[in-house]
Design a protein around this motif. Structure first.
Motif, mmCIF file in Angstrom:
data_model
loop_
_atom_site.group_PDB
_atom_site.id
_atom_site.type_symbol
_atom_site.label_atom_id
_atom_site.label_comp_id
_atom_site.label_asym_id
_atom_site.label_seq_id
_atom_site.Cartn_x
_atom_site.Cartn_y
_atom_site.Cartn_z
ATOM 1 N N LEU A 129 38.157 39.951 43.638
ATOM 2 C CA LEU A 129 39.614 39.912 43.671
ATOM 3 C C LEU A 129 40.261 41.256 43.319
ATOM 4 C CD1 LEU A 129 42.193 38.156 43.995
ATOM 5 C CD2 LEU A 129 42.031 37.681 41.547
ATOM 6 N N PHE A 130 39.969 41.781 42.134
ATOM 7 C CA PHE A 130 40.597 43.037 41.737
ATOM 8 C C PHE A 130 40.008 44.261 42.438
ATOM 9 C CE2 PHE A 130 42.682 40.583 38.404
ATOM 10 C CZ PHE A 130 43.956 41.137 38.467
ATOM 11 N N ARG A 132 39.035 44.350 45.466
ATOM 12 C CA ARG A 132 39.714 44.322 46.780
ATOM 13 C C ARG A 132 41.150 44.831 46.642
ATOM 14 N NH1 ARG A 132 40.280 41.207 51.906
ATOM 15 N NH2 ARG A 132 38.140 40.440 51.679
ATOM 16 N N PHE A 133 41.826 44.360 45.593
ATOM 17 C CA PHE A 133 43.218 44.776 45.381
ATOM 18 C C PHE A 133 43.324 46.296 45.238
ATOM 19 C CE2 PHE A 133 46.467 45.995 42.237
ATOM 20 C CZ PHE A 133 47.612 45.603 42.911
ATOM 21 N N THR A 136 42.770 48.135 48.468
ATOM 22 C CA THR A 136 43.973 48.060 49.294
ATOM 23 C C THR A 136 45.024 49.046 48.811
ATOM 24 O OG1 THR A 136 43.550 45.715 49.731
ATOM 25 C CG2 THR A 136 45.781 46.513 50.166
ATOM 26 N N GLU A 137 45.174 49.146 47.487
ATOM 27 C CA GLU A 137 46.114 50.102 46.901
ATOM 28 C C GLU A 137 45.763 51.540 47.284
ATOM 29 O OE1 GLU A 137 48.847 49.488 44.064
ATOM 30 O OE2 GLU A 137 48.866 48.057 45.730
ATOM 31 N N THR A 198 37.958 50.752 37.829
ATOM 32 C CA THR A 198 39.312 50.266 38.109
ATOM 33 C C THR A 198 40.202 50.372 36.877
ATOM 34 O OG1 THR A 198 38.891 47.990 37.405
ATOM 35 C CG2 THR A 198 38.384 48.548 39.714
ATOM 36 N N TYR A 201 42.569 44.883 33.653
ATOM 37 C CA TYR A 201 43.233 43.636 34.021
ATOM 38 C C TYR A 201 42.683 42.519 33.129
ATOM 39 C CZ TYR A 201 38.825 43.296 36.611
ATOM 40 O OH TYR A 201 37.489 43.287 36.934
#
Length: 204
Positions: A129-130, A132-133, A136-137, A198, A201
């Protein structure tokens, strides 16, 4: 008939994010501890994948479970009235890492375009999930910019092993799993290395 009522059994589970032997040690130890503290039978029930644990929780086959952020939300939505009751302090600021193979020339996430890429489980917060996020960013179209659609290894330890073996050129996994594998000397750093970490989160 003795007339005795059957004693209740608290069944616990956890997402299968690592090797089976590691999970069995962790959750069987937890079951023993809870059994002593609660003075009742506690049994660890292994799960084949993330989605299966959510389903087992929804059905009541598992009453207490260790979820990631994503599966935790799925579980609470599927079983109204259920609660998140604990989180480790380190999970308030959790991280994932991106790893790449020895022959990959990359210094930032955008350099991963055109590579064979694998996530962990599709339902994993830190393995999918993160990561991938943040891809994308960074301007990476996950579905179209890699060499074929991204793969899903199923667990964090499998992700770095697939990159180490050359089956994939890059991947994303939990920072804590990566660091533990390095500490134990399991990783061949001549074949796979960390590209980046990353931002933090909330997780488990």
């Amino acid at each position: 008939c003795s007339g005795e009522t059957e004693k209740p059994v608290l069944k616990i589970g956890g997402i299968p994010d690592q090797e089976i032997s590691r999970l069995e040690l962790r959750f069987n130890t937890m079951a023993e501890h809870l059994s002593e503290e609660l003075d009742m039978e506690v049994e660890y029930i292994p799960s084949v994948d993330y989605a299966a644990l959510v389903t087992a929780f929804q059905r009541g086959d598992i009453q207490l479970a260790w979820f990631g952020a994503l599966t935790g939300v799925q579980a609470r939505l599927s079983a109204p009235g259920s609660l998140a009751i604990a989180q480790r302090p380190r999970d308030e600021k959790f991280h994932s890492v991106y790893v790449i193979g020895k022959d990959v020339s990359a210094s930032e996430l955008s350099d991963l375009k055109g590579l064979r890429f694998t996530f962990g489980s599709e339902s994993s917060t830190s393995g999918h999930l993160f990561p991938r996020f943040f891809l994308t960013e960074a301007g990476v179209d996950v579905e179209n910019d890699f060499d074929g659609p991204p793969s899903y290894s199923g667990s964090h330890d499998k992700t770095w092993k697939l990159v180490e073996s050359g089956s994939f050129q890059a991947g994303a996994l939990s920072k804590s799993v990566w660091e533990l594998a390095n500490k134990e000397g399991s990783v061949d750093l001549e074949k796979v290395r960390k590209l980046s970490t990353t931002p933090s989160y909330f997780n488990y």
